[in-house]
Design a protein around this motif. Structure first.
Motif, PDB file in Angstrom:
ATOM      1  N   CYS A  68      43.725  48.643  30.065  1.00 61.06           N
ATOM      2  CA  CYS A  68      44.257  49.501  31.216  1.00 61.06           C
ATOM      3  C   CYS A  68      45.604  49.943  30.741  1.00 61.06           C
ATOM      4  O   CYS A  68      46.303  49.341  30.083  1.00 61.06           O
ATOM      5  N   GLN A  69      45.853  51.257  31.183  1.00 61.59           N
ATOM      6  CA  GLN A  69      46.932  51.644  31.155  1.00 61.59           C
ATOM      7  C   GLN A  69      47.841  52.021  32.521  1.00 61.59           C
ATOM      8  O   GLN A  69      47.261  52.660  33.430  1.00 61.59           O
ATOM      9  N   GLY A  70      48.612  51.224  32.766  1.00 64.15           N
ATOM     10  CA  GLY A  70      49.059  51.091  34.245  1.00 64.15           C
ATOM     11  C   GLY A  70      47.696  50.222  35.022  1.00 64.15           C
ATOM     12  O   GLY A  70      47.326  49.372  34.675  1.00 64.15           O
ATOM     13  N   LEU A  71      47.595  51.096  36.219  1.00 65.11           N
ATOM     14  CA  LEU A  71      46.315  50.728  37.019  1.00 65.11           C
ATOM     15  C   LEU A  71      45.298  51.661  36.518  1.00 65.11           C
ATOM     16  O   LEU A  71      44.296  51.913  37.451  1.00 65.11           O
ATOM     17  N   LYS A  72      45.237  52.113  35.399  1.00 66.38           N
ATOM     18  CA  LYS A  72      44.177  53.055  35.006  1.00 66.38           C
ATOM     19  C   LYS A  72      43.262  52.603  33.882  1.00 66.38           C
ATOM     20  O   LYS A  72      43.769  52.163  32.962  1.00 66.38           O
ATOM     21  N   ALA A  73      42.063  52.169  34.190  1.00 68.71           N
ATOM     22  CA  ALA A  73      41.224  52.014  33.213  1.00 68.71           C
ATOM     23  C   ALA A  73      40.981  52.953  32.365  1.00 68.71           C
ATOM     24  O   ALA A  73      40.734  54.113  32.505  1.00 68.71           O
ATOM     25  N   ILE A  74      40.845  52.681  30.909  1.00 69.37           N
ATOM     26  CA  ILE A  74      40.867  53.586  29.846  1.00 69.37           C
ATOM     27  C   ILE A  74      39.636  53.452  28.891  1.00 69.37           C
ATOM     28  O   ILE A  74      39.381  54.051  27.949  1.00 69.37           O
ATOM     29  N   ASN A  75      38.775  52.471  29.445  1.00 70.75           N
ATOM     30  CA  ASN A  75      37.580  52.531  28.749  1.00 70.75           C
ATOM     31  C   ASN A  75      36.417  52.085  29.800  1.00 70.75           C
ATOM     32  O   ASN A  75      36.810  51.598  30.826  1.00 70.75           O
ATOM     33  N   PHE A 344      44.068  33.245  28.094  1.00 77.22           N
ATOM     34  CA  PHE A 344      43.677  34.327  28.859  1.00 77.22           C
ATOM     35  C   PHE A 344      43.140  35.400  28.112  1.00 77.22           C
ATOM     36  O   PHE A 344      43.946  35.972  27.441  1.00 77.22           O
ATOM     37  N   HIS A 345      41.825  35.619  28.003  1.00 75.22           N
ATOM     38  CA  HIS A 345      41.335  36.681  26.837  1.00 75.22           C
ATOM     39  C   HIS A 345      40.813  38.011  27.693  1.00 75.22           C
ATOM     40  O   HIS A 345      40.102  38.597  27.079  1.00 75.22           O
ATOM     41  N   GLY A 346      41.255  38.280  29.027  1.00 76.86           N
ATOM     42  CA  GLY A 346      41.031  39.554  29.556  1.00 76.86           C
ATOM     43  C   GLY A 346      39.487  39.309  30.505  1.00 76.86           C
ATOM     44  O   GLY A 346      39.088  38.461  30.470  1.00 76.86           O
ATOM     45  N   MET A 347      39.253  40.634  31.017  1.00 75.01           N
ATOM     46  CA  MET A 347      38.160  40.838  31.802  1.00 75.01           C
ATOM     47  C   MET A 347      37.079  41.309  31.063  1.00 75.01           C
ATOM     48  O   MET A 347      37.149  42.650  30.188  1.00 75.01           O
ATOM     49  N   PRO A 348      35.912  40.714  30.788  1.00 76.36           N
ATOM     50  CA  PRO A 348      34.512  41.320  30.181  1.00 76.36           C
ATOM     51  C   PRO A 348      34.350  42.732  30.824  1.00 76.36           C
ATOM     52  O   PRO A 348      34.403  42.779  31.914  1.00 76.36           O
ATOM     53  N   LEU A 349      33.718  43.586  29.730  1.00 75.60           N
ATOM     54  CA  LEU A 349      33.572  44.836  30.441  1.00 75.60           C
ATOM     55  C   LEU A 349      32.098  44.847  31.182  1.00 75.60           C
ATOM     56  O   LEU A 349      32.001  45.701  32.368  1.00 75.60           O
ATOM     57  N   ASP A 350      31.266  43.864  31.091  1.00 71.07           N
ATOM     58  CA  ASP A 350      30.186  43.705  31.771  1.00 71.07           C
ATOM     59  C   ASP A 350      30.148  42.607  33.108  1.00 71.07           C
ATOM     60  O   ASP A 350      29.364  42.092  33.471  1.00 71.07           O
ATOM     61  N   VAL A 351      31.398  42.464  33.519  1.00 66.94           N
ATOM     62  CA  VAL A 351      31.530  41.507  34.677  1.00 66.94           C
ATOM     63  C   VAL A 351      31.044  42.069  35.755  1.00 66.94           C
ATOM     64  O   VAL A 351      30.810  43.143  36.077  1.00 66.94           O
ATOM     65  N   GLN A 352      30.212  41.051  36.556  1.00 71.43           N
ATOM     66  CA  GLN A 352      29.608  41.454  37.687  1.00 71.43           C
ATOM     67  C   GLN A 352      29.994  40.735  39.203  1.00 71.43           C
ATOM     68  O   GLN A 352      29.891  41.305  40.231  1.00 71.43           O
ATOM     69  N   VAL A 353      30.481  39.596  39.016  1.00 69.27           N
ATOM     70  CA  VAL A 353      31.137  39.056  39.897  1.00 69.27           C
ATOM     71  C   VAL A 353      32.604  38.492  39.776  1.00 69.27           C
ATOM     72  O   VAL A 353      32.863  38.157  38.642  1.00 69.27           O
ATOM     73  N   VAL A 354      33.655  38.576  40.660  1.00 73.84           N
ATOM     74  CA  VAL A 354      34.884  38.419  40.482  1.00 73.84           C
ATOM     75  C   VAL A 354      35.277  37.173  41.605  1.00 73.84           C
ATOM     76  O   VAL A 354      34.814  37.681  42.856  1.00 73.84           O
ATOM     77  N   HIS A 355      35.435  36.220  41.225  1.00 71.17           N
ATOM     78  CA  HIS A 355      35.762  34.765  42.313  1.00 71.17           C
ATOM     79  C   HIS A 355      37.257  34.775  42.395  1.00 71.17           C
ATOM     80  O   HIS A 355      38.081  34.289  41.488  1.00 71.17           O
ATOM     81  N   SER A 375      38.452  54.724  45.927  1.00 70.90           N
ATOM     82  CA  SER A 375      37.218  54.495  45.744  1.00 70.90           C
ATOM     83  C   SER A 375      36.750  54.348  43.913  1.00 70.90           C
ATOM     84  O   SER A 375      35.943  54.968  43.605  1.00 70.90           O
ATOM     85  N   ASN A 376      37.621  53.815  43.317  1.00 71.68           N
ATOM     86  CA  ASN A 376      37.764  53.823  41.837  1.00 71.68           C
ATOM     87  C   ASN A 376      37.637  52.375  41.584  1.00 71.68           C
ATOM     88  O   ASN A 376      38.733  51.415  41.829  1.00 71.68           O
ATOM     89  N   LEU A 377      36.249  51.717  41.101  1.00 72.89           N
ATOM     90  CA  LEU A 377      36.096  50.470  40.771  1.00 72.89           C
ATOM     91  C   LEU A 377      36.834  49.963  39.622  1.00 72.89           C
ATOM     92  O   LEU A 377      37.425  48.822  39.584  1.00 72.89           O
ATOM     93  N   PRO A 378      36.696  50.814  38.400  1.00 75.97           N
ATOM     94  CA  PRO A 378      37.500  50.355  37.306  1.00 75.97           C
ATOM     95  C   PRO A 378      38.938  50.203  37.496  1.00 75.97           C
ATOM     96  O   PRO A 378      39.671  49.173  36.993  1.00 75.97           O
ATOM     97  N   ASN A 379      39.593  51.020  38.309  1.00 76.96           N
ATOM     98  CA  ASN A 379      40.951  50.819  38.372  1.00 76.96           C
ATOM     99  C   ASN A 379      41.260  49.814  39.351  1.00 76.96           C
ATOM    100  O   ASN A 379      42.373  49.117  39.138  1.00 76.96           O
ATOM    101  N   MET A 380      40.451  49.449  40.104  1.00 71.05           N
ATOM    102  CA  MET A 380      40.875  48.220  41.105  1.00 71.05           C
ATOM    103  C   MET A 380      40.832  46.888  40.068  1.00 71.05           C
ATOM    104  O   MET A 380      41.287  46.229  40.476  1.00 71.05           O
ATOM    105  N   LEU A 381      39.838  46.949  39.157  1.00 75.62           N
ATOM    106  CA  LEU A 381      39.467  45.729  38.204  1.00 75.62           C
ATOM    107  C   LEU A 381      40.825  45.579  37.485  1.00 75.62           C
ATOM    108  O   LEU A 381      41.450  44.658  37.126  1.00 75.62           O
ATOM    109  N   CYS A 382      41.345  46.688  37.186  1.00 71.35           N
ATOM    110  CA  CYS A 382      42.858  46.692  36.448  1.00 71.35           C
ATOM    111  C   CYS A 382      43.917  45.947  37.265  1.00 71.35           C
ATOM    112  O   CYS A 382      44.762  45.257  36.804  1.00 71.35           O
TER     113      CYS A 382
END
Length: 394
Positions: A68-75, A344-355, A375-382
């Motif tokens: 993440c760069q700020g609240l923007k996902a960069i991958n 804490f090793h970050g969030m996997p790119l293939d995450v399916q469920v956040v608890h 309506s931006n899911l990757p940025n929300m995950l950031c």
């Protein structure tokens, strides 16, 4: 006569005690009447964050982790959605146990101060205890409708629980039982079993039912289509999520059940054994951890070899008393933002469920508000990733 004279002394002693205590009572009274002192008392009390606190995004530079760069996902996220995985007629229904306590807000003026103190704000919205519970439930349904629009939600509830849910994608099913707070985790599994029994009766002969089922907590966000589980792993009856935790390797907040007669029947057998273990061995932990301890006990009893696999991040299968069980890594199917300090090793790119366990529930509502506005899911995950270490007051 001496006894009679002794009995006449207490009124005098009581009077002296009252006289001596009067200055203390007056000082306490002045203390609580002084607004400035009250403010200082409030400031001195430890308080959790009532707004999002953003920190560095964990997992920086690690492969296969969200960057993440700020609240923007960069991958890019590794989505498991595939048109080839979707088969016509297959549906996935989410099943939760939901009840409401203390639904008589506003009925007792004597408790008004407590109610006002219990109000919390998220964005521009104000919630009391009942309202925040409903807000979490609605966010749960909203996330499912984004990621799995053909799915529906079934709420198993106490017949005496009164709440209104105006959602076309959700239905309620009253199942009698003991839904008291101290018994809720045990009752949840019993309600799952009762639900499976109704499905077995409705689909006694067909080779498959109209839906597979995922039993979950309501404080999760489904961020990808989970229907692929039932096609990628065609042989399991029950699926559980595991983590590298010696005492609690299995999390009960996600249990998938194949919707065939055989799958429903085998899932019922498995959960009945969990209830037996819970009732006989773990009632001392009934309020919180009994279900997870019982799950682990049943699995370890039948599959002791599974213990060595819980420290890996790969799915594996095993057979428990004739029930085929699929084990899925929590890192993908039940990922939880770490709370407070710790590894804490970050969030996997293939995450399916956040608890959003425990005090993370405010973060769930904040995350939905962000997605709803962007309506931006990757940025929300950031947003989730950068806020995960904060303990929120919810």
């Amino acid at each position: 006569m001496e006894i009679c004279r002794w009995r006449k002394r207490p009124p005098l002693l009581l009077f002296l005690v009252l006289i001596l205590s009067l200055p203390l009572f007056l000082s306490v009274s002045r203390l609580y009447q002084n607004p400035q002192i009250q403010v200082e008392l409030e400031r001195s009390r430890p308080k959790k964050s009532d707004h999002l606190v953003l920190g560095p995004a964990a997992g920086l530079g690690l492969p296969n982790r969200l960057q993440c760069q700020g609240l923007k996902a960069i991958n890019k996220l590794h989505s498991l959605k595939s048109n080839q995985d979707v088969q016509i007629g297959d549906r996935v229904s989410f099943v939760i146990v939901y009840t409401v306590y203390n639904n008589s807000y506003g009925s007792n003026l004597a408790r008004m101060d407590d109610k006002l103190a219990d109000i919390v704000t998220v964005g521009s919205n104000f919630y009391n205890k009942v309202e925040r519970s409903m807000a979490i439930l609605n966010a749960f349904i909203d996330f499912i409708q984004v990621s799995m629009p053909n799915s529906n939600v079934i709420l198993l509830t106490d017949p005496s629980s009164k709440f209104t849910l105006r959602r076309s994608q959700a239905t309620t099913l009253a199942i009698p039982g003991d839904y008291s707070r101290g018994n809720l985790m045990l009752q949840r599994i019993k309600s799952y079993i009762a639900f499976l029994e109704t499905q077995i009766q409705e689909h006694p002969k067909s080779s498959r039912s109209s839906s597979h089922y995922i039993f979950t907590d309501s404080d999760i966000a489904v961020v990808d289509d989970l229907g692929h589980i039932f096609h990628k792993y065609p042989d399991f009856h029950v699926a559980l999520t595991f983590r590298n935790n010696k005492n609690q390797p299995l999390n009960s907040g996600f249990i998938a059940v194949r919707g065939t007669p055989d799958g429903l029947h085998k899932a019922k057998i498995f959960l009945e054994e969990v209830v037996d273990a819970y009732s006989s061995k773990f009632m001392q932990a009934s309020r919180m951890l009994g279900d997870q301890l019982a799950l682990a006990w049943v699995v370890k009893s039948h599959l002791p070899s599974s213990l060595k696999k819980f420290n890996r991040h790969e799915a594996f299968s095993g057979e428990l008393n004739g029930v085929s069980v699929l084990f899925l890594p929590c890192a993908v199917y039940n990922w939880t933002p770490p709370e407070g300090a710790g590894q804490f090793h970050g969030m996997p790119l293939d995450v399916q469920v956040v608890h959003f366990k425990g005090s993370r529930k405010r973060l769930m509502l904040e995350a939905w508000n962000m997605y709803n506005s962007t309506s931006n899911l990757p940025n929300m995950l950031c947003l989730i990733l950068k806020s995960g270490r904060t303990k929120y007051d919810f």
